[in-house]
Design an enzyme around this catalytic site. Structure first.
Site: not given
Ligand SMILES: Cc1cc2nc3c(=O)[nH]c(=O)nc-3n(C[C@H](O)[C@H](O)[C@H](O)COP(=O)(O)OP(=O)(O)OC[C@H]3O[C@@H](n4cnc5c(N)ncnc54)[C@H](O)[C@@H]3O)c2cc1C
Length: 426
Positions: A269
């Site tokens: 989220e």
């Molecule tokens: C077990 C699991 C269940 C999930 N369930 C769902 C679901 O049901 N539906 C759904 O839609 N999604 C789901 N997700 C997705 C989840 O919401 C995302 O993985 C999460 O929001 C983080 O996004 P990302 O993985 O793309 O990380 P990234 O966006 O790549 O982030 C990586 C790191 O970089 C940081 N970061 C990224 N952008 C910036 C910025 N601009 N400035 C500063 N820091 C930044 C973040 O804080 C993080 O620490 C799920 C994920 C998991 C692991």
């Protein structure tokens, strides 16, 4: 980055669309625990504007629904694989493939992001509660173990002289952990309920002004509830595990499962770093700072109203100091983040936690006032309950609130040193 989204939607001409693309990390994307699964899918209709302005939201059911509203023909979507995860093994995390699956537009064409946020704001508050819940269950297990486990003698003399050792709950360092978790959990519960009440007012009040003020508050507090309560959920799962010593590390007592399960709430989220940016980058400035100013005013007025009440002095003094650190940090951001956005990014996580400390401190100050009023009325047989509240409130003010000064110092050090190293120096 949703602006880069590639899933596409092609109109069928009958009001439905053919959706093609892939979603990863979909919680409970496939299971057989219900008759149907309704997927919400963001997609771009051909010819839509670039970026987030061209995204629409669709309802895509696993089984198409017949005229009578019953699940019928299987839709062309499938689970490609399940992720292997660190925790939450009761939840299938799926890669979902949509192959010209039939979908129906939800909300307005190209208005998908706004529609999605309606769900996400609620989900963020829900995930905040998930963090709080893990913290509470980990705490309850730690209390039970600390009363049972015999190890060492109390520094102030044996408390269980008939036994070979005292229960570890006599040790101040174990108390430090238990009191920290208790103080955060009870204030976190109050903050969650306070926010839920505001959310009800925002949806249901007949008064426009009340509705707007409550909506401002809920928007401001959503990243705080999500980010702070889930960061603390993980911290406390580890803290409670530590109370178990080696027995926390082995699987027998289930403490390591709390640690593994708590971790995801900091990530999904919207990772907590993103919650912090939402607070600093969007929520603070919205409507010229109307929401944050209203919060400062409310907390400031509470301190002022109780200034002459001697019994409240220790609570209001600490809360006022925390509020003044938060206001100083906010002013620093106003003066230093516009010209140099890295200052906002470098401050964001500390600012979110500073905000959380003041919000939780405000909850404790109110609970202390209420407990004192109940005790003055005779407490109706519940004096130990209210005394416990007052001691826990005092602990929060003495041991946890002072952290606001550290957070302020970090925030006002700015981004220069943080950003100084070139990437190759890491
Ligand atoms: C077990 C699991 C269940 C999930 N369930 C769902 C679901 O049901 N539906 C759904 O839609 N999604 C789901 N997700 C997705 C989840 O919401 C995302 O993985 C999460 O929001 C983080 O996004 P990302 O993985 O793309 O990380 P990234 O966006 O790549 O982030 C990586 C790191 O970089 C940081 N970061 C990224 N952008 C910036 C910025 N601009 N400035 C500063 N820091 C930044 C973040 O804080 C993080 O620490 C799920 C994920 C998991 C692991």
């Amino acid at each position: 980055d949703l602006g880069l989204l590639r899933t596409k939607a092609v109109p069928n001409g009958d009001g439905t669309y053919r959706i093609s693309g892939q979603k990863i990390f979909i919680s409970a994307g496939e299971h057989d625990m219900s008759d149907n699964i309704v997927h919400l899918v963001l997609a771009r209709v051909e010819g839509a504007p670039e970026g987030v302005k061209g995204i629409s939201l669709f309802i895509v059911p696993k089984f198409k629904v017949d005229a009578a509203g019953n699940p019928g023909e299987r839709n062309t979507l499938s689970c490609g694989s399940l992720e292997e995860k660190m925790g939450i093994h009761g939840n299938s995390t799926c890669v979902m493939n949509y192959d010209e699956a039939e979908g129906t537009l939800l909300g307005e064409l190209n208005g998908g992001l706004k529609a999605m946020f309606t769900m996400m704001n609620e989900a963020r508050l829900g995930v905040g509660l998930q963090g709080l819940s893990v913290s509470e269950i980990a705490y309850q297990n730690a209390v039970s173990y600390a009363k049972d486990r015999l190890q060492g003698r109390s520094l102030s003399g044996a408390k269980a002289p008939d036994k070979k050792a005292d229960p570890i709950i006599v040790h101040p360092d174990i108390r430090r952990s238990l009191m920290t978790m208790k103080a955060y959990n009870e204030a976190g519960r109050a903050l969650a309920l306070w926010t839920a009440i505001k959310s009800d007012v925002a949806h249901r009040s007949g008064d426009d002004k009340d509705r707007q003020a409550a909506d401002d508050y809920t928007g401001l507090m959503t990243p705080v509830v999500k980010g702070v309560l889930t960061d603390k959920g993980f911290d406390h799962a580890v803290m409670a595990q530590q109370v178990f010593g080696g027995h926390g590390y082995i699987e027998e007592h289930g403490m390591s499962q709390f640690v593994r399960d708590a971790r995801i709430a900091m990530i999904y989220e919207g990772a907590n770093g993103i919650q912090a940016l939402d607070l600093v980058g969007r929520k603070l400035a919205q409507n010229s700072g109307r929401a944050v100013q209203a919060f400062f005013k409310e907390v400031g007025e509470f301190c002022e109203e109780n200034r002459t009440d001697e019994k409240m002095a220790s609570f209001t003094k600490a809360l006022k100091k925390g509020l003044s650190d938060l206001q100083a940090a906010t002013m620093w951001l106003v003066q230093n983040a516009m010209a140099k956005p890295d200052n906002a990014g470098a401050a964001s996580t500390d600012y979110m936690h500073l905000f959380g400390l003041v919000a939780l401190g405000y909850m404790w100050a109110q609970m202390a006032k209420s407990a004192q009023a109940k005790l003055a009325e005779g407490a109706n047989g519940a004096a130990p309950f209210y005394d416990t509240k007052l001691i826990t409130a005092r602990f929060f003010m003495e041991r946890i609130m002072p952290e606001t000064a550290t957070r302020l110092a970090r925030i006002s050090s700015g981004a220069d040193t943080l950003m100084a190293l070139p990437a190759e120096a890491f």
